[in-house]
Design a protein around this motif. Sequence first.
Motif, PDB file in Angstrom:
ATOM      1  N   VAL A  67       0.872  -1.165   0.000  1.00  0.00           N
ATOM      2  CA  VAL A  67       0.000   0.000   0.000  1.00  0.00           C
ATOM      3  C   VAL A  67       0.911   1.218   0.000  1.00  0.00           C
ATOM      4  O   VAL A  67       1.701   1.406   0.924  1.00  0.00           O
ATOM      5  N   CYS A  68       0.815   2.027  -1.035  1.00  0.00           N
ATOM      6  CA  CYS A  68       1.718   3.176  -1.133  1.00  0.00           C
ATOM      7  C   CYS A  68       1.183   4.326  -0.302  1.00  0.00           C
ATOM      8  O   CYS A  68      -0.020   4.597  -0.299  1.00  0.00           O
ATOM      9  N   ILE A  69       2.072   4.990   0.362  1.00  0.00           N
ATOM     10  CA  ILE A  69       1.697   6.141   1.174  1.00  0.00           C
ATOM     11  C   ILE A  69       2.155   7.379   0.436  1.00  0.00           C
ATOM     12  O   ILE A  69       3.305   7.475   0.028  1.00  0.00           O
ATOM     13  N   ASN A  70       1.256   8.324   0.296  1.00  0.00           N
ATOM     14  CA  ASN A  70       1.567   9.524  -0.448  1.00  0.00           C
ATOM     15  C   ASN A  70       2.609  10.359   0.268  1.00  0.00           C
ATOM     16  O   ASN A  70       2.474  10.654   1.443  1.00  0.00           O
ATOM     17  N   VAL A  71       3.648  10.744  -0.455  1.00  0.00           N
ATOM     18  CA  VAL A  71       4.657  11.578   0.182  1.00  0.00           C
ATOM     19  C   VAL A  71       4.750  12.949  -0.457  1.00  0.00           C
ATOM     20  O   VAL A  71       5.496  13.798  -0.009  1.00  0.00           O
ATOM     21  N   THR A  72       4.001  13.193  -1.518  1.00  0.00           N
ATOM     22  CA  THR A  72       4.186  14.450  -2.222  1.00  0.00           C
ATOM     23  C   THR A  72       3.193  15.513  -1.791  1.00  0.00           C
ATOM     24  O   THR A  72       3.307  16.648  -2.220  1.00  0.00           O
ATOM     25  N   GLU A  73       2.207  15.148  -0.996  1.00  0.00           N
ATOM     26  CA  GLU A  73       1.299  16.195  -0.526  1.00  0.00           C
ATOM     27  C   GLU A  73       0.802  15.793   0.854  1.00  0.00           C
ATOM     28  O   GLU A  73       0.974  14.657   1.282  1.00  0.00           O
ATOM     29  N   LYS A  74       0.177  16.762   1.501  1.00  0.00           N
ATOM     30  CA  LYS A  74      -0.319  16.496   2.847  1.00  0.00           C
ATOM     31  C   LYS A  74      -1.397  15.421   2.770  1.00  0.00           C
ATOM     32  O   LYS A  74      -2.269  15.459   1.926  1.00  0.00           O
ATOM     33  N   LEU A  75      -1.331  14.481   3.698  1.00  0.00           N
ATOM     34  CA  LEU A  75      -2.287  13.390   3.670  1.00  0.00           C
ATOM     35  C   LEU A  75      -3.700  13.906   3.853  1.00  0.00           C
ATOM     36  O   LEU A  75      -3.966  14.631   4.795  1.00  0.00           O
TER      37      LEU A  75
END
Lengths: 128, 249
Positions: free
Chosen positions: B106-114
């Motif tokens: 499961v990829c966690i977004n790192v490019t914007e605020k969750l």
Amino acid sequence: RGPAGRRMAAAAFERRVLRRAAEHHYLRVRLELPDGGARPNATQFKQLMVTALRELHGEVGAALPVDVLTYEEKTLSAILRVISSGLVKLWSALTLLGFYQNRRCAFRVLQTSPFLLALAGNSRELVL
Amino acid sequence: NTLTVCFSVGYSVVALNHVIDFKEKKQEIIKPVSPSELFPSLPIVQGTSKRIKVMTRLTLVVSDPSHCNLLRSTSANIRLYDIIAVFPKTEKLFHIACTTLDVDLVCINVTEKLPFYFRRPPVNMAIDRGIYFELLYTPAIKDSTMRRYTISNAISLMQICKGKNIVISSAAERPLELRGPYDVANLGLLFGLSESEAKAAVSTNCRATMLHGETRKSACGVVYTVKKPRKVEEEETAVPACKKAKTQA
């Protein structure tokens, strides 16, 4: 991860393990710059490291006592010395550095050790 | 070119990623490029005498529950990928991905605020099922804003999952965006992992993801036998596919 001292007594031996006894950590790093522009000299290299620390860890990080023990401009490789408590900060700052004078670059940490002599031999360069 | 650098830096298994974004118009899942077409002969891992393994991986960017139907359908092309990852964009999809979807990462977004906060129940279920959470580090190299988002998202994930089941990977498109395995393990320390967890995030957990992917392809489980130097042979079994919530040791 520290030197273990052993002392033979009359009938038994006593083993002492010293953790975190080394004051400094030494790193051998190489800067990878795609061919093209001017290569940094020693002062600029130190400046680059301070910039990297400041970008990631701020002023406190930039104040970390780091020494450049040797620097070769031809291969852009250097041996650095840093206080042991600052190793993680320095290493992460070098890893996350992306640009030098608007050119893409990468830092490759080749070896790291609490002992300077250990940097002399690199088992990864062995050809099997 | 990027892969050639991988080899020189010390990785032993590399996965090539193919991203499918469902927001765009109808996307077909194409067959993965076979690694043997790209490289006639793979170089040898630094320091050993084995060759590098190249695997294929699919990432699905889902922003709508209907996109998940693709995973349930028996599309032949999906089975050709070794590892399947999903990138949920909403909290509901994160919950679905952790609890029911048949994926490995499961990829966690790192490019914007969750856009959502992590909650403990879906994360614990994912850990039980053997699903790993993936963090990327290449955006942190490119931009300082992304650096902040990466670290803050990683720290909030660590608070919930306590450092288990984390995989750190790069989304490198150029050879200069790649970093060595020990450098990446050091980044794990920045995210709040302990030293052993950080090293596991680059080594043990990745291997577990690979095995999970292989398990998914097979019917019920994967058995790896390891020969020990003594006379008795022991077996190592990997966790079978996520049909059961708990497995017996």
